[in-house]
Design an enzyme around this catalytic site. Structure first.
Site, PDB file in Angstrom:
ATOM      1  N   GLU A  89      -2.107   9.109  -6.797  1.00  7.67           N
ATOM      2  CA  GLU A  89      -3.058  10.025  -6.186  1.00  7.67           C
ATOM      3  C   GLU A  89      -2.472  10.632  -4.919  1.00  7.67           C
ATOM      4  O   GLU A  89      -1.640  10.031  -4.231  1.00  7.67           O
ATOM      5  CB  GLU A  89      -4.364   9.297  -5.883  1.00  7.67           C
ATOM      6  CG  GLU A  89      -4.196   8.033  -5.078  1.00  7.67           C
ATOM      7  CD  GLU A  89      -5.474   7.204  -5.041  1.00  7.67           C
ATOM      8  OE1 GLU A  89      -5.720   6.473  -6.011  1.00  7.67           O
ATOM      9  OE2 GLU A  89      -6.210   7.292  -4.057  1.00  7.67           O
ATOM     10  N   CYS A 102      -1.394  14.147   1.890  1.00 11.21           N
ATOM     11  CA  CYS A 102      -1.034  12.729   1.962  1.00 11.21           C
ATOM     12  C   CYS A 102      -0.419  12.360   0.619  1.00 11.21           C
ATOM     13  O   CYS A 102      -1.082  12.470  -0.414  1.00 11.21           O
ATOM     14  CB  CYS A 102      -2.303  11.918   2.239  1.00 11.21           C
ATOM     15  SG  CYS A 102      -2.062  10.145   2.145  1.00 11.21           S
ATOM     16  N   CYS A 109       2.014  -1.057  -4.829  1.00 10.96           N
ATOM     17  CA  CYS A 109       2.686  -1.457  -3.579  1.00 10.96           C
ATOM     18  C   CYS A 109       2.827  -2.973  -3.606  1.00 10.96           C
ATOM     19  O   CYS A 109       2.005  -3.663  -4.190  1.00 10.96           O
ATOM     20  CB  CYS A 109       1.815  -1.042  -2.387  1.00 10.96           C
ATOM     21  SG  CYS A 109       2.530  -1.442  -0.772  1.00 10.96           S
ATOM     22  N   CYS A 113      -1.218  -6.073   1.864  1.00 13.61           N
ATOM     23  CA  CYS A 113      -2.200  -6.020   2.956  1.00 13.61           C
ATOM     24  C   CYS A 113      -3.592  -6.295   2.374  1.00 13.61           C
ATOM     25  O   CYS A 113      -3.978  -5.705   1.363  1.00 13.61           O
ATOM     26  CB  CYS A 113      -2.178  -4.666   3.661  1.00 13.61           C
ATOM     27  SG  CYS A 113      -0.584  -4.284   4.400  1.00 13.61           S
ATOM     28  N   CYS A 116      -6.275  -3.405   1.584  1.00 16.40           N
ATOM     29  CA  CYS A 116      -5.805  -2.171   0.943  1.00 16.40           C
ATOM     30  C   CYS A 116      -5.922  -2.233  -0.575  1.00 16.40           C
ATOM     31  O   CYS A 116      -5.527  -3.225  -1.202  1.00 16.40           O
ATOM     32  CB  CYS A 116      -4.350  -1.930   1.343  1.00 16.40           C
ATOM     33  SG  CYS A 116      -3.639  -0.468   0.586  1.00 16.40           S
ATOM     34  N   GLY A 156       1.808   2.932  -1.612  1.00 15.94           N
ATOM     35  CA  GLY A 156       3.202   2.537  -1.471  1.00 15.94           C
ATOM     36  C   GLY A 156       3.640   2.371  -0.041  1.00 15.94           C
ATOM     37  O   GLY A 156       2.995   2.847   0.888  1.00 15.94           O
ATOM     38  N   GLU A 157       4.766   1.682   0.110  1.00 15.22           N
ATOM     39  CA  GLU A 157       5.357   1.482   1.432  1.00 15.22           C
ATOM     40  C   GLU A 157       6.650   2.303   1.477  1.00 15.22           C
ATOM     41  O   GLU A 157       7.626   1.962   0.811  1.00 15.22           O
ATOM     42  CB  GLU A 157       5.620  -0.027   1.637  1.00 15.22           C
ATOM     43  CG  GLU A 157       6.531  -0.370   2.802  1.00 15.22           C
ATOM     44  CD  GLU A 157       6.147   0.301   4.126  1.00 15.22           C
ATOM     45  OE1 GLU A 157       4.973   0.240   4.522  1.00 15.22           O
ATOM     46  OE2 GLU A 157       7.043   0.899   4.758  1.00 15.22           O
ATOM     47  N   SER A 188       4.335   6.614   7.566  1.00 14.75           N
ATOM     48  CA  SER A 188       3.563   5.437   7.970  1.00 14.75           C
ATOM     49  C   SER A 188       4.136   4.192   7.318  1.00 14.75           C
ATOM     50  O   SER A 188       4.388   4.167   6.118  1.00 14.75           O
ATOM     51  CB  SER A 188       2.110   5.637   7.547  1.00 14.75           C
ATOM     52  OG  SER A 188       1.341   4.500   7.823  1.00 14.75           O
ATOM     53  N   SER A 211       1.504   0.670  11.057  1.00 10.39           N
ATOM     54  CA  SER A 211       0.227   0.022  10.755  1.00 10.39           C
ATOM     55  C   SER A 211       0.220  -1.326  11.456  1.00 10.39           C
ATOM     56  O   SER A 211       0.825  -2.287  10.987  1.00 10.39           O
ATOM     57  CB  SER A 211       0.092  -0.167   9.241  1.00 10.39           C
ATOM     58  OG  SER A 211       0.146   1.098   8.622  1.00 10.39           O
ATOM     59  N   LEU A 212      -0.443  -1.372  12.589  1.00 10.70           N
ATOM     60  CA  LEU A 212      -0.391  -2.579  13.417  1.00 10.70           C
ATOM     61  C   LEU A 212      -1.572  -3.497  13.084  1.00 10.70           C
ATOM     62  O   LEU A 212      -1.382  -4.641  12.691  1.00 10.70           O
ATOM     63  CB  LEU A 212      -0.386  -2.167  14.895  1.00 10.70           C
ATOM     64  CG  LEU A 212      -0.053  -3.256  15.903  1.00 10.70           C
ATOM     65  CD1 LEU A 212       1.311  -3.868  15.647  1.00 10.70           C
ATOM     66  CD2 LEU A 212      -0.123  -2.705  17.329  1.00 10.70           C
ATOM     67  N   HIS A 213      -2.769  -3.015  13.281  1.00  9.60           N
ATOM     68  CA  HIS A 213      -4.010  -3.672  12.849  1.00  9.60           C
ATOM     69  C   HIS A 213      -4.357  -4.997  13.528  1.00  9.60           C
ATOM     70  O   HIS A 213      -5.405  -5.582  13.229  1.00  9.60           O
ATOM     71  CB  HIS A 213      -4.044  -3.873  11.333  1.00  9.60           C
ATOM     72  CG  HIS A 213      -3.831  -2.622  10.522  1.00  9.60           C
ATOM     73  ND1 HIS A 213      -4.352  -1.395  10.884  1.00  9.60           N
ATOM     74  CD2 HIS A 213      -3.141  -2.399   9.368  1.00  9.60           C
ATOM     75  CE1 HIS A 213      -4.001  -0.493   9.981  1.00  9.60           C
ATOM     76  NE2 HIS A 213      -3.257  -1.063   9.065  1.00  9.60           N
ATOM     77  N   ASN A 287     -11.946   1.387   5.411  1.00  9.86           N
ATOM     78  CA  ASN A 287     -12.624   1.846   4.208  1.00  9.86           C
ATOM     79  C   ASN A 287     -12.973   0.637   3.378  1.00  9.86           C
ATOM     80  O   ASN A 287     -12.092  -0.103   2.965  1.00  9.86           O
ATOM     81  CB  ASN A 287     -11.682   2.742   3.397  1.00  9.86           C
ATOM     82  CG  ASN A 287     -11.847   4.174   3.778  1.00  9.86           C
ATOM     83  OD1 ASN A 287     -12.893   4.763   3.530  1.00  9.86           O
ATOM     84  ND2 ASN A 287     -10.819   4.724   4.387  1.00  9.86           N
ATOM     85  N   CYS A 330      -6.933   5.432   0.150  1.00 12.89           N
ATOM     86  CA  CYS A 330      -6.110   4.244  -0.056  1.00 12.89           C
ATOM     87  C   CYS A 330      -6.153   3.627  -1.445  1.00 12.89           C
ATOM     88  O   CYS A 330      -6.469   2.449  -1.614  1.00 12.89           O
ATOM     89  CB  CYS A 330      -6.494   3.185   0.971  1.00 12.89           C
ATOM     90  SG  CYS A 330      -6.803   3.847   2.594  1.00 12.89           S
TER      91      CYS A 330
HETATM   92  N1  SAH Z   1       2.431   1.351   3.404  1.00 13.37           N
HETATM   93  C1  SAH Z   1       2.299   2.258   4.500  1.00 13.37           C
HETATM   94  C2  SAH Z   1       1.643   3.582   4.163  1.00 13.37           C
HETATM   95  C3  SAH Z   1       0.457   3.581   3.247  1.00 13.37           C
HETATM   96  S1  SAH Z   1      -1.062   2.962   3.847  1.00 13.37           S
HETATM   97  C4  SAH Z   1       1.614   1.577   5.665  1.00 13.37           C
HETATM   98  O1  SAH Z   1       1.249   0.403   5.543  1.00 13.37           O
HETATM   99  O2  SAH Z   1       1.499   2.174   6.723  1.00 13.37           O
HETATM  100  C5  SAH Z   1      -1.608   4.144   5.027  1.00 13.37           C
HETATM  101  C6  SAH Z   1      -2.531   3.555   6.078  1.00 13.37           C
HETATM  102  O3  SAH Z   1      -3.810   3.240   5.523  1.00 13.37           O
HETATM  103  C7  SAH Z   1      -2.004   2.264   6.693  1.00 13.37           C
HETATM  104  O4  SAH Z   1      -2.221   2.266   8.068  1.00 13.37           O
HETATM  105  C8  SAH Z   1      -2.853   1.222   6.006  1.00 13.37           C
HETATM  106  O5  SAH Z   1      -2.852   0.023   6.724  1.00 13.37           O
HETATM  107  C9  SAH Z   1      -4.185   1.937   5.949  1.00 13.37           C
HETATM  108  N2  SAH Z   1      -5.154   1.374   5.015  1.00 13.37           N
HETATM  109  C10 SAH Z   1      -4.952   0.793   3.825  1.00 13.37           C
HETATM  110  N3  SAH Z   1      -6.101   0.402   3.269  1.00 13.37           N
HETATM  111  C11 SAH Z   1      -7.068   0.748   4.136  1.00 13.37           C
HETATM  112  C12 SAH Z   1      -8.479   0.607   4.139  1.00 13.37           C
HETATM  113  N4  SAH Z   1      -9.122   0.028   3.138  1.00 13.37           N
HETATM  114  N5  SAH Z   1      -9.144   1.113   5.203  1.00 13.37           N
HETATM  115  C13 SAH Z   1      -8.499   1.703   6.217  1.00 13.37           C
HETATM  116  N6  SAH Z   1      -7.173   1.859   6.278  1.00 13.37           N
HETATM  117  C14 SAH Z   1      -6.468   1.368   5.251  1.00 13.37           C
END
Ligand code: SAH
Length: 342
Positions: A89, A102, A109, A113, A116, A156-157, A188, A211-213, A287, A330
């Site tokens: 997508e 995007c 992937c 995480c 995700c 994907g990463e 990202s 993506s720190l979180h 999300n 996502c």
């Molecule tokens: N793999 C890469 C790029 C794809 S994800 C990465 O990790 O950065 C793109 C962004 O969406 C990342 O910051 C990821 O952590 C975030 N993401 C994934 N699932 C999500 C969700 N359910 N809600 C909010 N952000 C999410």
């Protein structure tokens, strides 16, 4: 058979010469392809015999558009299927300054995480450079407009598919191609440290988004398996190196999950962690997906969190939620589509 979209102009020239054709044809062919003509038969400045040679040696690897979902806010989500049946997508967003897309870099992937949807079934395969690029070509054709910004934030990463992504970055920027400046591209990553260092040394003018979180390793490990491999300390050192070499500001993405990483203490600690760095924090209300229990933080928690960061002097924004009425986030759409087909 070779996907012509995986080739640079020089590579195509060399292949044409090997096939006994003139190298100047390469530019003509790519002009057609980048204009959205995906059939060699329609390239009417190419001799018919050459078109036949092209057909028996190359294909134009654009996926078919199998579904298109329009959000009320103008966001368009597209489901694309490649020749091998795999579905990905992409999301097209309209901003004041133009269109942004995007793109996905892998089918699935393997980063795992917890919040995700793209990673729930692991990785199927990498996308090639041309397959990443093809998402832009299909999208431009659909909207009949130029796309000027690209974010590598779909499934994907990107740094787990590094060589193809590097080649994509070369192709997307090429003058004979889409001519999109690296300054208009955001990559990202969940934080694969050695690749961030390598990328820094290439001195591309990309925006790097991390993506720190979470503000410490313990919290991060609980939601991001990659944190077991690289500590936040190592990650931030790599980011500082990236800033020092490229002069580019880093974006830190921080998905706010209710009760997990969205307290005042989290905000204070995050601000302390990043203070003094050339950076910007992008808060993303998580999300919600049905496969886990992560819940979006309530509005007031989000604004409290944001204000603490702001007061500390770090620039912070909350990501506008676009296309939430069409599952635009996502990896959710691909999953729900595949489910209905089974
Ligand atoms: N793999 C890469 C790029 C794809 S994800 C990465 O990790 O950065 C793109 C962004 O969406 C990342 O910051 C990821 O952590 C975030 N993401 C994934 N699932 C999500 C969700 N359910 N809600 C909010 N952000 C999410």
């Amino acid at each position: 058979m070779q996907n012509i979209l995986d080739l640079t102009l020089d590579e195509l020239k060399a292949k044409l010469v090997d096939l006994g054709e003139s190298s100047f044809r390469a530019k003509q062919i790519l002009d057609w392809v980048y204009k959205g003509v995906f059939d060699f038969s329609n390239m009417n400045n190419i001799p018919i015999k050459t078109r036949e040679t092209l057909k028996s040696n190359f294909y134009i690897g654009v996926p078919s558009l199998i579904h298109e979902y329009q959000s009320k806010d103008g966001t368009i989500k597209i489901l694309l299927q490649f020749g091998d049946g795999n579905i990905i997508e992409s999301v097209i967003m309209k901003y004041k300054h133009g269109y942004s897309i995007c793109v996905s870099t892998q089918v699935g992937c393997r980063m795992g995480c917890k919040f995700c949807a793209s990673t729930l079934e692991g990785i199927v395969r990498n996308l090639t450079a041309g397959e990443i690029l093809s998402q832009i070509l299909v999208a431009q054709k659909l909207i009949q407009n130029r796309i000027s910004n690209v974010v590598l934030m779909g499934s994907g990463e990107p740094l787990d598919n590094y060589d193809h992504v590097l080649k994509f970055l070369e192709l997307v920027n090429a003058e004979y191609g889409l001519n999109i400046s690296h300054r208009h591209i955001t990559l990202s990553t969940c934080g694969i440290v050695p690749k961030i260092l390598d990328l820094a040394n290439r001195k591309l003018q990309l925006t790097l988004a991390i993506s720190l979180h979470a503000y410490n390793d313990e919290k991060r490990k609980a939601i991001m398996p990659v944190a077991n491999k690289y500590s936040i300390n190592e990650l931030l050192e790599a980011c500082k190196y990236y800033v020092s070499v490229t002069g580019r500001r880093i974006t830190f993405e921080y998905a706010l999950v209710n009760g997990v990483n969205d307290s005042e203490e989290d905000a204070v600690a995050l601000a302390k962690l990043l203070r003094g760095m050339l950076c910007h924090i992008n808060l993303i209300p998580v999300n919600e997906i049905k496969e886990n229990d992560f819940k979006k933080s309530p509005e007031e928690r989000i604004s409290k969190f944001m204000n603490i960061i702001k007061k500390s002097g770090i620039e912070v924004t909350v990501r506008r939620e676009m296309g939430s009425d069409i599952n635009a986030a996502c990896g959710q759409l691909r999953r729900s589509y595949i489910k209905t087909q089974n």
